[in-house]
Design a protein around this motif. Structure first.
Motif, PDB file in Angstrom:
ATOM      1  N   LYS A  44       0.827  -1.220   0.000  1.00  0.00           N
ATOM      2  CA  LYS A  44       0.000   0.000   0.000  1.00  0.00           C
ATOM      3  C   LYS A  44       0.857   1.264   0.000  1.00  0.00           C
ATOM      4  O   LYS A  44       0.397   2.324  -0.401  1.00  0.00           O
ATOM      5  CB  LYS A  44      -0.951   0.004   1.199  1.00  0.00           C
ATOM      6  CG  LYS A  44      -2.103  -0.953   1.048  1.00  0.00           C
ATOM      7  CD  LYS A  44      -2.983  -0.988   2.279  1.00  0.00           C
ATOM      8  CE  LYS A  44      -4.069  -2.038   2.118  1.00  0.00           C
ATOM      9  NZ  LYS A  44      -4.865  -2.214   3.327  1.00  0.00           N
ATOM     10  N   LYS A  47       2.867   3.775  -4.412  1.00  0.00           N
ATOM     11  CA  LYS A  47       1.784   4.445  -5.133  1.00  0.00           C
ATOM     12  C   LYS A  47       1.611   3.972  -6.579  1.00  0.00           C
ATOM     13  O   LYS A  47       0.540   4.073  -7.132  1.00  0.00           O
ATOM     14  CB  LYS A  47       1.997   5.954  -5.106  1.00  0.00           C
ATOM     15  CG  LYS A  47       1.932   6.531  -3.706  1.00  0.00           C
ATOM     16  CD  LYS A  47       1.989   8.036  -3.736  1.00  0.00           C
ATOM     17  CE  LYS A  47       2.054   8.702  -2.399  1.00  0.00           C
ATOM     18  NZ  LYS A  47       1.513   8.100  -1.254  1.00  0.00           N
ATOM     19  N   GLN A  48       2.675   3.437  -7.189  1.00  0.00           N
ATOM     20  CA  GLN A  48       2.616   3.057  -8.595  1.00  0.00           C
ATOM     21  C   GLN A  48       1.958   1.708  -8.849  1.00  0.00           C
ATOM     22  O   GLN A  48       1.864   1.270  -9.981  1.00  0.00           O
ATOM     23  CB  GLN A  48       4.029   3.016  -9.209  1.00  0.00           C
ATOM     24  CG  GLN A  48       4.772   4.311  -9.134  1.00  0.00           C
ATOM     25  CD  GLN A  48       5.674   4.383  -7.906  1.00  0.00           C
ATOM     26  OE1 GLN A  48       5.369   3.846  -6.851  1.00  0.00           O
ATOM     27  NE2 GLN A  48       6.786   5.079  -8.039  1.00  0.00           N
ATOM     28  N   ILE A  49       1.507   1.029  -7.804  1.00  0.00           N
ATOM     29  CA  ILE A  49       0.843  -0.259  -8.005  1.00  0.00           C
ATOM     30  C   ILE A  49      -0.574  -0.216  -7.447  1.00  0.00           C
ATOM     31  O   ILE A  49      -0.906   0.634  -6.618  1.00  0.00           O
ATOM     32  CB  ILE A  49       1.617  -1.435  -7.368  1.00  0.00           C
ATOM     33  CG1 ILE A  49       1.579  -1.335  -5.842  1.00  0.00           C
ATOM     34  CG2 ILE A  49       3.023  -1.530  -7.896  1.00  0.00           C
ATOM     35  CD1 ILE A  49       1.856  -2.621  -5.167  1.00  0.00           C
ATOM     36  N   LYS A  50      -1.387  -1.150  -7.906  1.00  0.00           N
ATOM     37  CA  LYS A  50      -2.754  -1.269  -7.412  1.00  0.00           C
ATOM     38  C   LYS A  50      -2.938  -2.689  -6.876  1.00  0.00           C
ATOM     39  O   LYS A  50      -2.601  -3.659  -7.556  1.00  0.00           O
ATOM     40  CB  LYS A  50      -3.741  -1.016  -8.542  1.00  0.00           C
ATOM     41  CG  LYS A  50      -5.175  -1.158  -8.127  1.00  0.00           C
ATOM     42  CD  LYS A  50      -6.120  -0.948  -9.298  1.00  0.00           C
ATOM     43  CE  LYS A  50      -7.549  -1.155  -8.825  1.00  0.00           C
ATOM     44  NZ  LYS A  50      -8.489  -1.122  -9.941  1.00  0.00           N
ATOM     45  N   ILE A  51      -3.432  -2.795  -5.666  1.00  0.00           N
ATOM     46  CA  ILE A  51      -3.732  -4.099  -5.086  1.00  0.00           C
ATOM     47  C   ILE A  51      -5.117  -4.508  -5.575  1.00  0.00           C
ATOM     48  O   ILE A  51      -6.063  -3.737  -5.488  1.00  0.00           O
ATOM     49  CB  ILE A  51      -3.679  -4.050  -3.546  1.00  0.00           C
ATOM     50  CG1 ILE A  51      -2.276  -3.659  -3.087  1.00  0.00           C
ATOM     51  CG2 ILE A  51      -4.106  -5.383  -2.947  1.00  0.00           C
ATOM     52  CD1 ILE A  51      -2.157  -3.315  -1.629  1.00  0.00           C
ATOM     53  N   VAL A  52      -5.205  -5.727  -6.093  1.00  0.00           N
ATOM     54  CA  VAL A  52      -6.471  -6.231  -6.636  1.00  0.00           C
ATOM     55  C   VAL A  52      -6.936  -7.374  -5.737  1.00  0.00           C
ATOM     56  O   VAL A  52      -6.286  -8.411  -5.666  1.00  0.00           O
ATOM     57  CB  VAL A  52      -6.288  -6.741  -8.084  1.00  0.00           C
ATOM     58  CG1 VAL A  52      -7.610  -7.219  -8.652  1.00  0.00           C
ATOM     59  CG2 VAL A  52      -5.678  -5.656  -8.954  1.00  0.00           C
ATOM     60  N   ASN A  53      -8.034  -7.157  -5.047  1.00  0.00           N
ATOM     61  CA  ASN A  53      -8.578  -8.194  -4.165  1.00  0.00           C
ATOM     62  C   ASN A  53      -9.809  -8.825  -4.786  1.00  0.00           C
ATOM     63  O   ASN A  53     -10.821  -8.156  -4.977  1.00  0.00           O
ATOM     64  CB  ASN A  53      -8.952  -7.605  -2.798  1.00  0.00           C
ATOM     65  CG  ASN A  53      -7.737  -7.274  -1.975  1.00  0.00           C
ATOM     66  OD1 ASN A  53      -6.822  -8.073  -1.872  1.00  0.00           O
ATOM     67  ND2 ASN A  53      -7.714  -6.095  -1.401  1.00  0.00           N
ATOM     68  N   ILE A  64      -1.556  -8.056  -7.653  1.00  0.00           N
ATOM     69  CA  ILE A  64      -1.313  -6.634  -7.866  1.00  0.00           C
ATOM     70  C   ILE A  64      -1.302  -6.316  -9.357  1.00  0.00           C
ATOM     71  O   ILE A  64      -1.041  -7.184 -10.182  1.00  0.00           O
ATOM     72  CB  ILE A  64       0.011  -6.159  -7.224  1.00  0.00           C
ATOM     73  CG1 ILE A  64       1.218  -6.900  -7.811  1.00  0.00           C
ATOM     74  CG2 ILE A  64      -0.047  -6.282  -5.722  1.00  0.00           C
ATOM     75  CD1 ILE A  64       2.569  -6.371  -7.343  1.00  0.00           C
ATOM     76  N   GLN A  65      -1.580  -5.055  -9.650  1.00  0.00           N
ATOM     77  CA  GLN A  65      -1.473  -4.542 -11.011  1.00  0.00           C
ATOM     78  C   GLN A  65      -0.366  -3.494 -10.998  1.00  0.00           C
ATOM     79  O   GLN A  65      -0.374  -2.587 -10.167  1.00  0.00           O
ATOM     80  CB  GLN A  65      -2.790  -3.918 -11.455  1.00  0.00           C
ATOM     81  CG  GLN A  65      -2.747  -3.370 -12.855  1.00  0.00           C
ATOM     82  CD  GLN A  65      -4.044  -2.680 -13.252  1.00  0.00           C
ATOM     83  OE1 GLN A  65      -4.991  -2.629 -12.489  1.00  0.00           O
ATOM     84  NE2 GLN A  65      -4.054  -2.127 -14.445  1.00  0.00           N
ATOM     85  N   LYS A 126      10.215   0.322  -9.552  1.00  0.00           N
ATOM     86  CA  LYS A 126       9.159   1.284  -9.864  1.00  0.00           C
ATOM     87  C   LYS A 126       9.611   2.723  -9.678  1.00  0.00           C
ATOM     88  O   LYS A 126       8.942   3.632 -10.156  1.00  0.00           O
ATOM     89  CB  LYS A 126       7.906   1.003  -9.017  1.00  0.00           C
ATOM     90  CG  LYS A 126       7.182  -0.292  -9.348  1.00  0.00           C
ATOM     91  CD  LYS A 126       6.773  -0.388 -10.791  1.00  0.00           C
ATOM     92  CE  LYS A 126       5.541   0.398 -11.101  1.00  0.00           C
ATOM     93  NZ  LYS A 126       5.122   0.284 -12.504  1.00  0.00           N
TER      94      LYS A 126
END
Length: 127
Positions: A44, A47-53, A64-65, A126
């Motif tokens: 978390k 900032k450059q990644i997105k956690i996909v649940n 993650i994306q 990243k």
């Protein structure tokens, strides 16, 4: 750290066995859940990644994306330079996915230090 294919193959076999027989005792389940919570907390901060649940996602999997398909392929190549092998969804089906994802599998053998190393390498790549 030098990449050792024999260890890698052994670990993949071990992980596959654990997923095939994913009935964890209370202690293992609690440990994996604790490691997952730690990993999510560290991810978390990037900032450059997105956690996909996903609602049906197993407790030992974190998805993650990290960007578009070329960015994901590049990230995977960079991780290999550090001896970290990434599983991604670019080869999960016959056609390329609309959203490239990376899955992180936590096993009963995973250590907090290994997860921290993954996060540290991800941050380096990243930035």
């Amino acid at each position: 750290m030098e990449f050792d294919s024999k260890t890698y193959i052994k670990e993949i076999f071990s992980a596959v066995n654990e997923f095939d027989n994913a009935k964890f005792d209370k202690t293992s389940f609690k440990r994996i859940k604790s490691l997952r919570t730690f990993l999510l907390g560290e991810l978390k901060k990037i900032k450059q990644i997105k956690i996909v649940n996903f609602p049906t996602q197993a407790v030992q999997i974190v998805t993650i994306q990290v960007g578009n398909i070329p960015e994901t392929r590049n990230l995977i190549s960079e991780f290999k330079k550090f001896g970290i092998i990434i599983t991604h969804n670019l080869n999960w089906s016959v056609r390329e996915p609309e959203i490239p994802l990376i899955r992180i599998a936590i096993t009963v053998k995973t250590t907090k230090e290994e997860l921290q190393e993954f996060v540290d390498v991800l941050k380096k790549i990243k930035e």
